[in-house]
Design an enzyme around this catalytic site. Sequence first.
Site, PDB file in Angstrom:
ATOM      1  N   HIS A  55      51.671  -6.125  41.147  1.00 42.39           N
ATOM      2  CA  HIS A  55      50.697  -5.636  41.961  1.00 42.39           C
ATOM      3  C   HIS A  55      50.634  -3.872  41.745  1.00 42.39           C
ATOM      4  CE1 HIS A  55      53.692  -3.984  45.012  1.00 42.39           C
ATOM      5  NE2 HIS A  55      54.322  -5.189  44.931  1.00 42.39           N
ATOM      6  N   ASP A  80      49.460  -1.630  43.924  1.00 39.61           N
ATOM      7  CA  ASP A  80      49.643  -0.740  45.092  1.00 39.61           C
ATOM      8  C   ASP A  80      50.884  -0.753  45.575  1.00 39.61           C
ATOM      9  OD1 ASP A  80      49.462  -3.509  45.817  1.00 39.61           O
ATOM     10  OD2 ASP A  80      49.003  -2.984  47.913  1.00 39.61           O
ATOM     11  N   ASP A 139      59.174  -1.358  43.452  1.00 38.84           N
ATOM     12  CA  ASP A 139      58.185  -1.957  44.070  1.00 38.84           C
ATOM     13  C   ASP A 139      56.781  -1.620  43.746  1.00 38.84           C
ATOM     14  OD1 ASP A 139      57.050  -4.165  45.497  1.00 38.84           O
ATOM     15  OD2 ASP A 139      57.661  -3.752  47.383  1.00 38.84           O
ATOM     16  N   GLU A 167      48.486  -5.947  47.487  1.00 38.70           N
ATOM     17  CA  GLU A 167      49.527  -7.108  47.870  1.00 38.70           C
ATOM     18  C   GLU A 167      50.003  -6.542  49.104  1.00 38.70           C
ATOM     19  OE1 GLU A 167      53.509  -8.609  47.627  1.00 38.70           O
ATOM     20  OE2 GLU A 167      53.031  -6.651  47.763  1.00 38.70           O
ATOM     21  N   GLU A 168      50.568  -4.949  49.194  1.00 37.85           N
ATOM     22  CA  GLU A 168      51.138  -4.687  50.221  1.00 37.85           C
ATOM     23  C   GLU A 168      50.520  -4.964  51.649  1.00 37.85           C
ATOM     24  OE1 GLU A 168      54.149  -4.092  50.066  1.00 37.85           O
ATOM     25  OE2 GLU A 168      54.894  -3.170  48.245  1.00 37.85           O
ATOM     26  N   GLU A 206      58.444  -8.870  40.874  1.00 37.95           N
ATOM     27  CA  GLU A 206      58.975  -8.158  41.957  1.00 37.95           C
ATOM     28  C   GLU A 206      60.303  -7.940  41.997  1.00 37.95           C
ATOM     29  OE1 GLU A 206      57.787  -7.160  45.048  1.00 37.95           O
ATOM     30  OE2 GLU A 206      55.610  -7.923  44.712  1.00 37.95           O
TER      31      GLU A 206
HETATM   32 ZN   LIG Z   1      56.224  -5.907  45.741  1.00 38.59          ZN
END
Ligand SMILES: [Zn+2]
Length: 386
Positions: A73, A75, A105, A137-138, A165
């Site tokens: 991801h 974001d 992350d 995603e977050e 991740e």
């Molecule tokens: Zn993540």
Amino acid sequence: MGTHYSSREMIDKLIGFDTVSRNSNMELIDFVADYLESHGISSTRVFNDDKTKANLYATVGPMIEGGIVLSGHTDVVPVEGQPWSTDPFTVVEKDGRLYGRGTSDMKSFSAIALSKVPEMIEKGLSSPIHFALSYDEEVGCIGAPRMIEQIAANLPRPRAVIVGEPTMMDIVSAHKGILTLVTTVTGREAHSSLVEDGVSAVMVGAKLISYITDMMAENKARSDADCPFSPPYTTLTCGVVNGGTAGNIIARECSFMWDIRHIPEDDPMMFVNRFIAHCDEEVLPGLRKIAPEASIVTEIRSNVPALNPEDSGEAEMLVRSLTGKNTASAVSYAAEAGQFQQAGFSTVLCGPGSIGVAHQPNEYIDIAQVKAAEEFMSKLIDRLSQ
Ligand SMILES: [Zn+2]
């Protein structure tokens, strides 16, 4: 030919885009698309409804079945209110670590993979590597599903998906799912002395939140000691409550946000349906005796499936053979892996960095983890070039 970046330069580059979820990620996506284009690789953007954000997917190597999807991801979570010692959007190297929002992350995984594109081309992949970069995603894994749909429809079937991740390059074959909800209670306002004339939405809300707490307690009581998650049961929590206007007014409205983080065996809708039935059958009739307009409305905001451990899954077998690791574990946070699996792809999580520093001030990644991920990518490329 094409633009070259070391993995460190690419990490610097990606961290430099302020892609906190509320912002557009288009600058980052355009940069990646231009970079890939410079190596002769075309990419496809899959936009959000108002075209302010996009997913991107692209294929390096032949357009044939059996490829590997590398998913990340783009974001990151906000930095406001956190005591950062350095600018979160500029990578700072100190004591063997790279500091910056998204270092763990999870921009480093994508950056390291992208920096290897020239190597992928040079070695001549016989099976493709597909990049899949998502937005939002977050905030509930909102972006990826529409890209996954297109990947399933438009790309030759990949045999495995690796979601990068931060797992410290360990293999994670299971994650909890998450379903988020908002419940709004509407009662009737009255002077707080006249309790029989009003319906306090705040007090009803408090009871409903305690009903949620009780459902979680039941889950804990029936939890299985062999369950690999920590905690080993489906959790239900309320994170935000809003309601009322003054201390001496019976509140007309109260709303609260809650979530269900479920183990793969539990269907989250079971809890939602039970909660709604409780509201409609046990609570609402009493409220309507005083205020016929009273209501309790529950809305689902997002629903991310859990990642189920696969029996000898392709993705796990591949990552085991590349990392030499023989065990796979389970994590309690939700990720896009469950969405890929639900679309029919064998999927695991494996990426550099630690979830322990994710979402924290002074987030960092150990340079040793960057090296480990570089090695992993090189092995993957060698494997797919044979
Ligand atoms: Zn993540």
